[in-house]
Design a protein around this motif. Structure first.
Motif, PDB file in Angstrom:
ATOM      1  N   ALA A  39       1.173  -1.301  -0.130  1.00  0.00           N
ATOM      2  CA  ALA A  39      -0.329   0.244   0.163  1.00  0.00           C
ATOM      3  C   ALA A  39       0.961   1.761   0.108  1.00  0.00           C
ATOM      4  O   ALA A  39       0.726   2.258  -0.974  1.00  0.00           O
ATOM      5  CB  ALA A  39      -1.172   0.135   1.300  1.00  0.00           C
ATOM      6  N   VAL A  40       2.211   1.084   0.678  1.00  0.00           N
ATOM      7  CA  VAL A  40       2.911   2.170   0.544  1.00  0.00           C
ATOM      8  C   VAL A  40       3.338   2.465  -0.077  1.00  0.00           C
ATOM      9  O   VAL A  40       3.227   3.425  -1.238  1.00  0.00           O
ATOM     10  CB  VAL A  40       4.384   1.998   1.916  1.00  0.00           C
ATOM     11  N   LEU A  41       3.669   0.936  -1.545  1.00  0.00           N
ATOM     12  CA  LEU A  41       4.508   1.601  -2.456  1.00  0.00           C
ATOM     13  C   LEU A  41       3.048   2.056  -3.600  1.00  0.00           C
ATOM     14  O   LEU A  41       3.686   2.609  -4.609  1.00  0.00           O
ATOM     15  CB  LEU A  41       4.858   0.428  -3.256  1.00  0.00           C
ATOM     16  N   ASP A  42       2.116   1.394  -3.487  1.00  0.00           N
ATOM     17  CA  ASP A  42       1.032   2.368  -4.494  1.00  0.00           C
ATOM     18  C   ASP A  42       1.328   3.886  -4.131  1.00  0.00           C
ATOM     19  O   ASP A  42       0.536   3.849  -5.187  1.00  0.00           O
ATOM     20  CB  ASP A  42      -0.425   0.921  -4.075  1.00  0.00           C
ATOM     21  N   ARG A  43       1.404   4.504  -3.008  1.00  0.00           N
ATOM     22  CA  ARG A  43       1.699   5.622  -2.938  1.00  0.00           C
ATOM     23  C   ARG A  43       2.271   6.924  -3.412  1.00  0.00           C
ATOM     24  O   ARG A  43       2.782   7.883  -2.942  1.00  0.00           O
ATOM     25  CB  ARG A  43       1.112   6.017  -1.728  1.00  0.00           C
ATOM     26  N   LEU A  44       3.462   6.105  -3.623  1.00  0.00           N
ATOM     27  CA  LEU A  44       4.647   6.831  -4.323  1.00  0.00           C
ATOM     28  C   LEU A  44       4.383   7.258  -5.855  1.00  0.00           C
ATOM     29  O   LEU A  44       3.799   6.788  -6.083  1.00  0.00           O
ATOM     30  CB  LEU A  44       6.172   5.565  -4.481  1.00  0.00           C
TER      31      LEU A  44
END
Length: 233
Positions: A39-44
């Motif tokens: 989910a963190v990768l998706d927000r980059l």
């Protein structure tokens, strides 16, 4: 350097990386939450995933990250992991073009061969970040990116919780855990010749509380951190 032993509130028996992940491989998928890393990768904002022709997935584990990358349009993904049992799971998943059993400091993958190098939920197991950042730089093409995401050092300290799993005998078992401050990541990345392009920190929010109600006491505490580095060579 901060010693995890000064914060350990669980005192679980601790094993080395290869032993730990060999024991965890069968249940890993059921216990690791996507909110921690994917989910963190998706927000980059900086990485254009579908523009990467080839990616190196360092610490590929069961293939979660590799499958996520392929789902975002990355054309080809090579994976590296230290644990044969995790590689077996990744092989069955089929998201990687090539899987290699190797140390992340010496992968054996071709130098300057990747548009994108990714490492997820790995850095807390490394006593020294330098070798990972240097190997990632060796692998990246000029202009390529290195994306690292993992547990936030603050959360490891606040929770006093190592990376752990429930062993086959039902006993909680910790895997060697190290704390790396944000400044250590910045120092290691810069020393390896990377340029920082983006950083993002995620906190324990409503999504996390829904997944883990006991984490209410950690609401708004940083839980994950992601770094995006660019190879300027």
């Amino acid at each position: 350097m901060v010693d995890f032993a000064d914060f350990d509130s669980r005192n679980y028996p601790m094993v080395d990386i290869r032993t730990g992940y060999a024991g965890w491989a069968e249940t890993y998928e059921q216990t690791v939450q996507d909110a921690m890393d994917l989910a963190v990768l998706d927000r980059l904002a900086v990485p254009h995933w579908d523009g990467a022709r080839r990616a190196a997935d360092l610490g590929c584990g069961t293939g979660r990250t590799g499958a996520w990358l392929r789902g975002r349009g990355v054309a080809a993904v090579d994976g590296v992991d230290l644990t044969p049992q995790m590689l077996d799971r990744a092989r069955a998943r089929g998201a990687h073009d090539r899987l290699v059993e190797a140390d992340l400091a010496a992968t054996g993958l071709p130098g300057a061969g990747y548009d994108l190098v990714v490492s997820s939920l790995v850095d807390e197991h490394l006593a020294d970040l330098g070798p990972l950042y240097r190997e990632a730089r060796r692998l990246a093409r000029p202009g390529g990116l290195f994306v690292l995401v993992g547990l936030h050092p603050y959360f490891i300290m606040a929770a006093g919780m190592p990376t752990h799993f429930t062993a086959a005998d039902g006993a909680p078992t910790a895997i060697a855990t190290h704390i790396h401050l944000v400044s250590e990541h910045l120092s290691a990345g810069l020393a390896a010749g990377w340029q920082l392009a983006e950083m993002r920190e995620a906190v324990v929010d409503e999504e996390w509380i829904a997944l883990k109600p006991k984490w209410e006491k950690y609401r708004s505490h940083p839980v994950s951190a992601a770094y995006v580095w660019r190879n300027p060579a």
